[in-house]
Scaffold this motif. Structure first.
Motif: not given
Lengths: 375, 375, 375, 375
Positions: C132, C140, C143-144, C149, C274, C280, C282, C284, C299-301, C305-306
Motif C-alpha cells: 500500500y 503524494l 510529499d504533502i 503544505e 484524508a 484508492m 483519491e 482529500k 479531492t485529488i484523483t 502527475d503522480h
C-alpha cells in the motif's frame, strides 16, 4: 393550554439558540404546554433588557439569582459558561425549579454529581443539552443496535473533531481556563461520550491522552501579548464498555478542515453502522447475509419513518438542519415537564458522561488505565 | 497449447495498451490459447522496429498491408486513428483474418456496416474495444436489469464527460478532423451508447444537439497559427429505447474537472441503479419494498461474486483498475477465437452504435427528431 | 539486458500475485533488468511442478532450501506463511541472495531484527511487501506532509479494517496460531504502522488493547469440532510519534462490511489529508488560508502527475487497481537490485514496524504504556 | 415596529410550511416588519377555524374572497392547488394586496403572464415560492458563475427527480389533472428551470419529451377503480440559453430511490460547479490552473461566509435544513415589502419559468424544437 414559564440565564449564542428552539418547537409540534418567555437574566440589567427585547422575554434582570428564585418561573434554562452552571443550577433547584442546562454540565464529575443529587432530592426535573442525541438518525442507530440487527456490538469508533480553535490567533477565552474543566475533551468529547453511551452503553475503563497543540494564545483578540495555554486541544482514549465491546474516542478542536465531524462507526457481530454529523441526514447500515453479489452498505436518509422528522416535513429526504435538533430537544423538555415523556438526558446522565471525562483526564495525567467504578 | 498470433497495427498509446492487455490476460487467466506477439506495423520500418523491441513483437513492418496479409498472423489488431480502421479491417478480412479494432469503429455508420458485412461474408470474427463494458460492474448492472430486480426500465441518464480537450491551447489533431467522424460524440459518446445498448437495449429515435465550444485551436502544439474547428466538443440527445424507456445521453471532452465521468442512472419501476466510472468498483442499487425506516441505496463493491474479478484478486473490495478492463477484453477476444465465448461486441454491434451516432448528427444538423429504422 | 533470476518460494495466492507483478512490471515499465522466472519451490515436488507450469517458472523443487542455495537464483522471493519467513530468509541470506519477503516479516520483533542484521552483515538487499506504500497517492500524501503544505503534523488517525475473519464459521488457520505472531495486529496492523511511519515518522510510545471477538472456530472448514482462539481480532492503540504528534491506530479483521478500509486522516497545523484505500485513487486535501466562502477539502484523483501512474495510463482519473500497486513494488525491487533506486522498505524498516507491533502486544498484556527505545 | 398582516389561503402542508416559515423568520432574523397572522381561509368556515387555531391566526374564513378583500390584510399568501392560484391572485391584486404564491404559479404561461401584468398594473409586489433558490449554496453558485471564476458557462445539466409518484397505488389527485398544468414538469421542473435561469440566464429554445409511466391509478386511495392518467411522470429537454450555453433538464416524480435530487452541474470554460439538494449544504467547485498534482474538485460546506447562514448558526458546517430555506424566503418577502430588498422571484419571473414549461410541452406534443420568443 397551561403555559410553561421559562427563565433563561444567558443571552449569548446558546441563549438565543434556546429561545429559537422553544419558539420553533411551539410552531412545529403539538405541545402539551405552551412555552412562555417569562424572564431573562444577563450580566447587567441593561444587557438583560436588550436581550429580552431581542428574544421576546417579558421581564429582564441583571441578577440571575432573582430569576432563579422568581415565583413566576417554572423552568430555569442555563446557557452561561460552564463554570457558572453549578451555582446557578443549585440555586434554581433550591427554589424548586426544573432546570435545563447546557453541556458540559460542570467542570468536574463531582460537581455534576452534586447537581444531580440535589435535583433528585428536590424532586425537580433536569435536562442537559446533548443536542446531537436528538437527531432522528441517532434514534435510528440506537434502534438498530438494540434490535440486534447488527448483532452484538464489538467495536465503537467515535470522533468529534472541529477546527474552531485551530488558528493560533484565536485568543484565550473561558473554554481555555482549566477551572472550566477540560478543553476539547469537555466541549466536544462530552457530546461524543454521550453518544457512545446512548448507542452502546456504560463505559467502564479508559486509557487516555491529552495534548495542547497551540501552547500560547493572545490574551484577547488581536492583542500582541500572549499567555501560556495547557488545556487539551486534542484528546484520545481507548475505552471498554460494560457489555464487553471496545472502542476509541477522540476529540479535537484543532482539526483543520473539520467543522462538524461528530462521527462514529459501530461494528457488530452481524453488521455495522456508520455516521457523520457532517451529513446528518444519512446513516449507513451494513448487515451480513445479503444476497451474493448484492452485498453493501446502504445509505438511509432521514424521513417520516424516523420520528419526529415528519413533524418538520412530510416528504422524506428533504433534510433537517442543525437547529432542528435543538427544536426537538426543546420539545422533549416541554413534554417531560408535562409528564408525557421521560426527562432525558438529565443531570444524572450528564454526571455519567462527566465521569468518563474525568477518568480520561486522570488516565492522561497518570499515564495509566483507569476503571470507572460504580457511582 | 495452440498459440494465437497477433499482428498489431499501431504503436501508440492504444497499441501499447493492447499489448499490455494481452500479456496481462495470459498471466491472469487460464487462456485456451497463448497470445503470441507475431508482428507489429507502424508508420515506417524504423518506427515499427522500435515498437517491436519495446512491446516484444517478433517481427516489424512499415507496411500495414503486408501485416494484414501475413500468413503467420491469426488476428489483426487495429489501434490506429479512426479514419484508417476501414481500409485496414477490410484488407485483413479479405485475407481471412479475425479483426480486433479500437472504437469508434469508423467515421460513419455506412463504413461500419460495410465492415460488418464484409466480416460476416468472410466468416471471420470481429471485436471492438468498448472496454468499459468489460467492467464487472457493468455485467452486474446488466444482470440486475435483466433479472427484473429494478422492474421495467423507465429512464436512462447517461454521461461520458472528460476534459482532455478543454484547454484551448490543445492543438488540432485527427480527432478534430470531420473526416474522422464526429468529435466528443464519436470518441466518448460511442462508449456511452454502447453502454446504453448493453444495459437497456436498442435506441430507436433521437433528438440531438452538437456544439463546438473551442472554435479555433493551434495548428500544432505551441504554434501561434490557429485553424477553425467545427467538430463537436459537446453533444446531447434525448433518446427513445425500443422497450419504451426514454433517456438522455451526453458526451463532452471539454468538461472541466471531469476525467472519467462515464456515468449512468437507470430508473426502473421498482428500483434504480447508479454508476460512475470515476468509482469504477462501486455500483449503487436501490430497490423498492425495503423495510420501513431502512430504505436506501446500497453501494455494492466489486468482488469475487462479480466475475472475473476473482481472477485478479481473491479478496473483495480490493479494486480493479482501468487496465484490468482491457485485460478482460483481451481474454474475451482470445476465448472467442478459441470458441469458448461469443465474439462480442463485434463489428455488427459497433455499427449499431454508429447508427445512433449518425442519427444524433443528422438530428443536430436538421434540428429534428430522427428515427433509427431497421437496418 | 541482464536478467534477474527469481526464485519464488510459495505458490499460493501471494506467490501468484508476485509472479503477476513481475510480469506486469516488465510490460508496464522500462526495467533495467528483465525478471526471469528461474525456479519455484512449493510443499512437494509435484505441487512445485504444477506451480511452475501455471506461473511459468523454468524449474521446480519441493525443497525450498535447494532453491535458497541455487546458484542460478539472484533473488529469493518468499510468499509463505509468516512463521517460515525467518528460516527461509536466513538461508537465502547465508547463500548471498537478495531477499524479497511478504509482510509481516516475522512473528516477533527479535526475529525481524535478526533477519535485518544478517542481511546487512551479508551485504544483500532486502524488500518487504508493504504494497500500500506503493500507491501513488501514498507518495503524494508523503510529499504533502514533507513539504509542509499542511504545516506540522499534530494528529494521525489510522485504521486498517477488513471483515474476512468476521464469520465465526471461518475455520482455524495459521494466521490464528500465536506462533505466527499477533492476529489482526500483525496481518493488517503491520500495513497501517508501515503507512504511519512512512507518512509521519517514528512511533516512540504506545498504549494498546487487543481483543478476541470470535473465541472459538472450527478446526477446519465445515468441521463440527472447534478449538479455542485467543489471537487478536481487533487491536487499537494510542501512539506518540517522535515528532510530537499523537495518534490512534486500529486494526480489525472482523469489521463487518469493510473489505479494504486502510484509511487515515492526518491533521496538521495548517491543513489535513484524508485517505481510504476503499477509494484508492483519491486523496482529500485541506489547507488553511483559502479564499473566504471558498473553503473546503479538495479531492485529488490519481493521474500522470503522480508517478508512476503515467506508466500505466496517460490519462488522469482512469484509476489504478490493487494489482498495480504490487506491480510498482516489483519494479522497485528490480530497480533497487540494478542500483537505480534505494531498497525500501527493507528488513530494517520491517523490524521497526514489528517493534511497534510488539510494543502494542506488551502494552495490551501489561495494561500500560510502553516506550519504544532506541534499537 | 410596524406589523405585516398576513392572510393565508390554504391550510394544508404548504400553508403550515408558510406559517412555520414566517414564525421562524421573525425569530431568526431582525426583520423590518413583524409578521402578524391576521386571517386564514380554508375550504369551510369550520376547517378554517381549526387551521387558525392550529397555526395561530387571529381570524378565519371559509370564503377566500373575503380574505382577499379584507382591509386588515397586507399580504395574501396563496398555498392552494395550482388551479386556484390565478383567480385568488387576481382577486387579491384587484384589492390592492401584495401576493405571495406557491409554485408553479399557474397551469399555463398565459395565466402567469396575466397575473404578472395585473400585479404590475396595480403596483403591488409579488413573490413565488421557489424555495431552493434561497439556499445559501445557490447564491454561492450564482456568485461563482457571475464572477467568472469558472469562465464562460458552456453546459448546464439539471435534474429534479423524486419518487413520490413512483408507486402505481398512489391515487389520482389534482396534480394529475391536466387542467392544473403539466405533471412532473410543472411540479418539479419549475424548480429546476427557476434554478437554471437563476444560475445561467434566459432559455431561448427547447426540445422536449414527456412520458406517462404509470398510465392508470386508483381514483382515490385504496379504491379498486382506476382512471387513465396521461400527465407527464417524466420530462426531459435539451435547452439553449441566451448566452450560448447548451444544456439538459430533466424532471421526474417516479425516480425510484430519489427523494430530493435537485441536482446540477455547470461546466464553464475554466471550471465547474456540481450540486445536489440531497446534500444541500455542499457545493463542489473545480477551477482550472491548480498546482500540478494538486488538481481536484473542492467541497465547500455552508457557513457564515454564505449569508444568511450565520443568522441560523454562527459555526460553519453545522448545516441548514429544508425548512430553513423557506424561512429565508419568508424573510425576503418581508424585507421586500419593507422596501429593503427587491421582490424576487416575482410573478414576472414565474411567468418566464412557465414559458419554458409551456415550450417543453409544445415541443413534446409537436416533436420539434420550439423557440421562446420575446414576451
Amino acid at each position: 393550554m397551561r403555559r410553561l414559564s421559562i427563565g433563561l440565564i444567558g443571552g449569548g449564542f446558546m441563549g438565543r439558540a434556546h429561545a429559537l428552539a422553544f419558539r420553533a418547537a411551539a410552531a412545529v409540534f403539538s405541545l402539551p404546554r405552551a412555552p412562555y418567555f417569562e424572564m431573562v437574566a444577563d450580566a447587567t440589567d441593561e444587557l438583560a433588557r436588550a436581550t429580552a427585547a431581542n428574544l421576546g422575554f417579558a421581564r429582564a434582570t441583571g441578577d440571575w439569582r432573582s430569576l432563579a428564585a422568581d415565583s413566576a418561573v417554572d423552568l430555569v434554562d442555563i446557557t452561561t459558561p460552564n463554570l457558572l452552571h453549578k451555582p446557578m443550577a443549585l440555586a434554581a433547584i433550591a427554589a424548586g425549579k426544573h432546570v435545563y442546562c447546557e453541556k458540559p454540565l460542570a467542570p468536574r464529575a463531582g460537581d455534576a454529581r452534586a447537581m444531580a443529587d440535589a435535583a433528585e432530592a428536590a424532586g425537580v426535573k433536569t435536562f442537559v443539552g446533548f443536542n446531537y442525541l436528538k437527531n432522528p438518525m441517532a434514534a435510528l442507530a440506537r434502534d438498530i443496535v438494540r434490535s440486534g440487527e447488527i448483532g452484538e456490538v464489538v467495536n465503537f469508533r467515535g470522533i468529534h473533531a472541529e477546527d474552531y480553535m485551530a488558528d493560533p490567533a484565536t485568543p484565550f477565552s473561558w473554554r481555555l481556563d482549566p477551572a472550566s474543566g477540560p478543553g476539547a475533551l469537555g466541549d466536544l468529547g462530552s457530546h461524543l461520550i454521550a453518544m457512545a453511551r446512548f448507542l452502546v452503553g456504560d463505559i467502564v475503563s479508559v486509557c487516555g491522552q491529552l495534548e495542547t497543540v497551540v501552547t500560547e494564545r493572545p490574551v484577547r483578540a488581536g492583542h500582541p501579548e500572549t499567555r501560556a495555554i495547557d488545556q487539551d486541544d486534542q484528546a484520545r482514549a481507548i475505552v471498554r464498555f460494560a457489555n464487553g465491546a471496545g472502542g476509541v474516542i477522540e476529540a479535537s478542536w484543532v482539526a483543520a478542515g473539520r467543522q462538524m465531524q461528530l462521527a462514529y462507526e459501530i461494528t457488530g457481530s452481524r453488521g455495522a453502522l456508520a455516521f457523520t454529523q457532517e451529513r446528518m441526514n444519512e446513516l449507513k447500515l451494513y448487515t451480513t447475509g445479503q444476497a451474493p453479489g448484492r452485498d453493501g452498505f446502504k445509505t438511509i436518509t432521514a424521513g417520516p419513518d424516523h420520528p419526529p422528522y415528519g413533524d418538520f416535513c412530510p416528504a422524506p429526504g428533504h433534510q433537517l438542519g442543525f437547529n432542528d435538533m435543538k427544536t426537538i430537544e426543546a420539545r422533549d423538555v416541554i413534554e417531560a415537564l408535562a409528564g408525557t415523556r421521560d426527562a432525558w438526558p438529565d443531570f444524572r446522565e450528564a454526571w455519567q458522561v462527566q465521569r468518563v471525562i474525568d477518568a480520561v483526564m486522570t488516565s492522561a495525567a497518570e499515564q495509566q488505565w483507569i476503571e470507572i467504578t460504580d457511582g
